[in-house]
Scaffold this motif. Sequence first.
Motif: not given
Length: 234
Positions: A41-62
């Motif tokens: 809702e904050m960024m106006g994109v699909s959930r899949n896009v947010v999920r992929e972005a957050m998956s990357r941040l998890r892999m980085l340990g952030l």
Amino acid sequence: MKDMFTVTTLPDKIESEIVKYIKNNKLVPGDSLPNEIEFVEMMGVSRNVVREAMSRLRMLGLIQTRPKRGIVVTEPPLLNGLRKVLDPSFLSVNTIKEMMGMRIALEIGITDFIFTNVTNEDIEQLEIIVSRQKAIGVNTLSVEEEMLFHSKIHEIAGNKFILQLNGIMQPTFVFAKENYDSHFRPVNLKLKEQNKIVEHADLLQFIKDGSKDKYQNAIKLHLYPYWEFVYNKQ
């Protein structure tokens, strides 16, 4: 030419925006983040896009998902990425030399920390390591066996980052000794002929005596074969 950090895809952009959100809100490890739906809702994109972005941040340990807490900011393990890619067989000779040079700088640079932190228990543990190495025979020590002494020294210095970094770089030292023995062997023979070989037992004695300056000079000589390797132009 594109900048290597240029955002090229939508998940790249959202990943960058989430990191910016963490910084702008001055969040620290342990603080909670909005969930996926809130970021959608904050960024106006699909959930899949947010999920992929957050998956990357998890892999980085952030970030990390925790029970009953949701998504929280975490302190990234800084050396994990290096651990995964640092295969010495992929490194050039110059890169291996640079790593050897860094090791020399670290070993000499932590002298003050060693003499500030060392305890009687540490000395007892070093004596056990040295006794074991004498039983094996100094000339037949594997690089892994040799590194036990230095790993304990790094532990005494009290810097976990140096200890972890040394562990990650150890395969490179093994690789160098196995593949560039034609360099190390004559240097060690020359030192032996000049009676300048410094063994771990010598380093330990200087620690026991509290002789910081003598230890620092001795560790330089102990690492001299690496120094010669680093500055060998061939």
